[in-house]
Design a protein around this motif. Structure first.
Motif, PDB file in Angstrom:
ATOM      1  N   SER A  66      25.405  25.112  52.260  1.00  0.00           N
ATOM      2  CA  SER A  66      26.576  25.704  51.317  1.00  0.00           C
ATOM      3  C   SER A  66      26.864  26.996  51.899  1.00  0.00           C
ATOM      4  CB  SER A  66      25.978  25.866  49.887  1.00  0.00           C
ATOM      5  OG  SER A  66      26.486  26.453  49.059  1.00  0.00           O
ATOM      6  N   ILE A  67      25.918  27.844  52.203  1.00  0.00           N
ATOM      7  CA  ILE A  67      26.377  29.306  52.898  1.00  0.00           C
ATOM      8  C   ILE A  67      27.343  29.107  53.928  1.00  0.00           C
ATOM      9  CG2 ILE A  67      25.516  31.281  54.127  1.00  0.00           C
ATOM     10  CD1 ILE A  67      23.048  31.044  52.259  1.00  0.00           C
ATOM     11  N   VAL A  68      26.836  28.105  54.834  1.00  0.00           N
ATOM     12  CA  VAL A  68      27.881  27.711  56.180  1.00  0.00           C
ATOM     13  C   VAL A  68      29.082  27.317  55.777  1.00  0.00           C
ATOM     14  CG1 VAL A  68      28.034  26.417  58.219  1.00  0.00           C
ATOM     15  CG2 VAL A  68      25.596  27.516  57.989  1.00  0.00           C
ATOM     16  N   ASN A  69      29.079  26.407  54.640  1.00  0.00           N
ATOM     17  CA  ASN A  69      30.491  25.995  54.470  1.00  0.00           C
ATOM     18  C   ASN A  69      31.440  27.097  53.691  1.00  0.00           C
ATOM     19  OD1 ASN A  69      32.494  23.880  53.761  1.00  0.00           O
ATOM     20  ND2 ASN A  69      31.496  23.499  51.834  1.00  0.00           N
ATOM     21  N   ASP A  70      30.453  28.039  53.125  1.00  0.00           N
ATOM     22  CA  ASP A  70      31.424  28.980  52.442  1.00  0.00           C
ATOM     23  C   ASP A  70      31.946  29.991  53.440  1.00  0.00           C
ATOM     24  OD1 ASP A  70      30.926  28.105  49.896  1.00  0.00           O
ATOM     25  OD2 ASP A  70      29.331  29.588  49.535  1.00  0.00           O
ATOM     26  N   VAL A  71      31.062  30.315  54.611  1.00  0.00           N
ATOM     27  CA  VAL A  71      31.558  31.117  55.676  1.00  0.00           C
ATOM     28  C   VAL A  71      32.590  30.482  56.314  1.00  0.00           C
ATOM     29  CG1 VAL A  71      30.776  32.277  57.779  1.00  0.00           C
ATOM     30  CG2 VAL A  71      29.171  32.444  55.699  1.00  0.00           C
ATOM     31  N   SER A  72      32.405  29.292  56.559  1.00  0.00           N
ATOM     32  CA  SER A  72      33.499  28.504  57.506  1.00  0.00           C
ATOM     33  C   SER A  72      34.959  28.710  56.768  1.00  0.00           C
ATOM     34  CB  SER A  72      33.152  27.285  57.659  1.00  0.00           C
ATOM     35  OG  SER A  72      34.181  26.443  58.228  1.00  0.00           O
TER      36      SER A  72
ATOM     37  N   ASP B 174      40.044  31.595  56.144  1.00  0.00           N
ATOM     38  CA  ASP B 174      41.067  32.591  55.619  1.00  0.00           C
ATOM     39  C   ASP B 174      41.394  33.857  56.016  1.00  0.00           C
ATOM     40  OD1 ASP B 174      41.070  30.675  53.464  1.00  0.00           O
ATOM     41  OD2 ASP B 174      39.525  31.962  52.216  1.00  0.00           O
ATOM     42  N   VAL B 175      40.427  34.356  56.854  1.00  0.00           N
ATOM     43  CA  VAL B 175      40.469  35.567  57.689  1.00  0.00           C
ATOM     44  C   VAL B 175      41.387  35.459  58.788  1.00  0.00           C
ATOM     45  CG1 VAL B 175      39.308  37.229  59.013  1.00  0.00           C
ATOM     46  CG2 VAL B 175      38.322  36.598  56.844  1.00  0.00           C
TER      47      VAL B 175
END
Length: 109
Positions: free
Chosen positions: A76-82, A87-88
């Motif tokens: 979940s964290i990796v998906n959010d960071v991706s 976006d960045v």
């Protein structure tokens, strides 16, 4: 799990101690008492082995469950960071495009 394992070990130890004391104080021949002690020791060993296997299985199950939970959280964290990274990058590309457009205006002047 800690309380349960302590309870199992306490129960096994109490059973072994009680059986041993009962045999020692029972009026019987020495050979019979020794045989009963040997039998009780074997029974206690088997119970302790069974309890240890049960405890091992519980620990294994708990560790597996925790690992699955951590794997899910990590994914979940990796998906959010991706998504955030995307976006960045999009934002930076837009800024770069704006800067290039402004630079072209200055070069024409």
């Amino acid at each position: 799990m800690g309380k349960e394992s302590n309870a199992i070990l306490g129960l096994l130890a109490g059973t072994a101690i009680g059986a041993t004391l009962g045999i020692l104080f029972a009026p019987d021949k020495g050979s019979n008492t020794r045989q009963k002690l040997a039998d009780e020791a074997a029974t206690a060993r088997d119970r302790m082995t069974e309890g240890a296997h049960h405890l091992r299985d519980q620990v294994k199950e708990t560790v597996t469950h925790k690992k699955e939970s951590l794997d899910h959280q990590l994914n979940s964290i990796v998906n959010d960071v991706s998504h955030k990274t995307e976006d960045v990058i999009t934002s930076l590309e837009n800024k770069l495009s704006d800067l290039k457009a402004k630079n072209k205006k200055y070069q024409k002047s």
